[in-house]
Motif scaffolding. Sequence first.
Motif, PDB file in Angstrom:
ATOM      1  N   ASP A 159       0.826  -1.211   0.000  1.00  0.00           N
ATOM      2  CA  ASP A 159       0.000   0.000   0.000  1.00  0.00           C
ATOM      3  C   ASP A 159       0.859   1.260   0.000  1.00  0.00           C
ATOM      4  O   ASP A 159       0.592   2.217  -0.725  1.00  0.00           O
ATOM      5  CB  ASP A 159      -0.945   0.021   1.206  1.00  0.00           C
ATOM      6  CG  ASP A 159      -2.046  -1.027   1.126  1.00  0.00           C
ATOM      7  OD1 ASP A 159      -2.242  -1.625   0.043  1.00  0.00           O
ATOM      8  OD2 ASP A 159      -2.717  -1.240   2.161  1.00  0.00           O
ATOM      9  N   LEU A 160       1.908   1.259   0.819  1.00  0.00           N
ATOM     10  CA  LEU A 160       2.818   2.403   0.877  1.00  0.00           C
ATOM     11  C   LEU A 160       3.455   2.655  -0.485  1.00  0.00           C
ATOM     12  O   LEU A 160       3.486   3.796  -0.967  1.00  0.00           O
ATOM     13  CB  LEU A 160       3.902   2.173   1.928  1.00  0.00           C
ATOM     14  CG  LEU A 160       5.031   3.207   1.964  1.00  0.00           C
ATOM     15  CD1 LEU A 160       4.491   4.583   2.338  1.00  0.00           C
ATOM     16  CD2 LEU A 160       6.113   2.767   2.925  1.00  0.00           C
ATOM     17  N   LEU A 161       3.938   1.610  -1.121  1.00  0.00           N
ATOM     18  CA  LEU A 161       4.572   1.766  -2.434  1.00  0.00           C
ATOM     19  C   LEU A 161       3.571   2.268  -3.472  1.00  0.00           C
ATOM     20  O   LEU A 161       3.905   3.115  -4.308  1.00  0.00           O
ATOM     21  CB  LEU A 161       5.206   0.452  -2.876  1.00  0.00           C
ATOM     22  CG  LEU A 161       6.407   0.002  -2.039  1.00  0.00           C
ATOM     23  CD1 LEU A 161       6.856  -1.386  -2.457  1.00  0.00           C
ATOM     24  CD2 LEU A 161       7.538   0.997  -2.125  1.00  0.00           C
ATOM     25  N   ALA A 162       2.349   1.793  -3.401  1.00  0.00           N
ATOM     26  CA  ALA A 162       1.314   2.258  -4.339  1.00  0.00           C
ATOM     27  C   ALA A 162       1.022   3.742  -4.136  1.00  0.00           C
ATOM     28  O   ALA A 162       0.873   4.495  -5.110  1.00  0.00           O
ATOM     29  CB  ALA A 162       0.043   1.429  -4.172  1.00  0.00           C
ATOM     30  N   VAL A 163       0.977   4.179  -2.884  1.00  0.00           N
ATOM     31  CA  VAL A 163       0.718   5.596  -2.597  1.00  0.00           C
ATOM     32  C   VAL A 163       1.875   6.451  -3.085  1.00  0.00           C
ATOM     33  O   VAL A 163       1.663   7.514  -3.692  1.00  0.00           O
ATOM     34  CB  VAL A 163       0.483   5.804  -1.077  1.00  0.00           C
ATOM     35  CG1 VAL A 163       0.530   7.281  -0.706  1.00  0.00           C
ATOM     36  CG2 VAL A 163      -0.849   5.194  -0.661  1.00  0.00           C
ATOM     37  N   VAL A 164       3.085   6.007  -2.869  1.00  0.00           N
ATOM     38  CA  VAL A 164       4.251   6.766  -3.325  1.00  0.00           C
ATOM     39  C   VAL A 164       4.220   6.895  -4.842  1.00  0.00           C
ATOM     40  O   VAL A 164       4.425   7.989  -5.389  1.00  0.00           O
ATOM     41  CB  VAL A 164       5.574   6.108  -2.853  1.00  0.00           C
ATOM     42  CG1 VAL A 164       6.770   6.699  -3.566  1.00  0.00           C
ATOM     43  CG2 VAL A 164       5.733   6.255  -1.340  1.00  0.00           C
ATOM     44  N   ARG A 165       3.943   5.786  -5.544  1.00  0.00           N
ATOM     45  CA  ARG A 165       3.866   5.837  -7.010  1.00  0.00           C
ATOM     46  C   ARG A 165       2.800   6.828  -7.459  1.00  0.00           C
ATOM     47  O   ARG A 165       3.028   7.623  -8.372  1.00  0.00           O
ATOM     48  CB  ARG A 165       3.568   4.447  -7.578  1.00  0.00           C
ATOM     49  CG  ARG A 165       4.793   3.610  -7.750  1.00  0.00           C
ATOM     50  CD  ARG A 165       4.467   2.307  -8.490  1.00  0.00           C
ATOM     51  NE  ARG A 165       5.009   1.214  -7.717  1.00  0.00           N
ATOM     52  CZ  ARG A 165       4.309   0.370  -6.960  1.00  0.00           C
ATOM     53  NH1 ARG A 165       3.007   0.436  -6.911  1.00  0.00           N
ATOM     54  NH2 ARG A 165       4.925  -0.560  -6.287  1.00  0.00           N
TER      55      ARG A 165
END
Length: 92
Positions: A82-88
């Motif tokens: 989820d964190l990586l998706a938000v950063v992207r």
Amino acid sequence: MGHLAKDKGKLVARVRRLQGQLEAVARSLDEDAPCGDTLQLVASVRGALNGLTVELIEEHVRNHVVDPEHEADPERAKGAADLLAVVRTYMK
């Protein structure tokens, strides 16, 4: 970021392309190019820099925090994904 050694060549190539884009912005300003053209160049630089930033953040998270693809705890794996998706999304 020693863990990036295998992709170091690709990252350095991206940085060199960014340098070329920044030089194009400088030339555009020196040559009094139309504002719209210069702004388009700046937007391209921003996009390229954001892409590089996302790649570096993602590698850092996967190597130093938690790799969602190899995490045994499903909650931690989902949190990292989820964190990586938000950063992207944020960096687009």
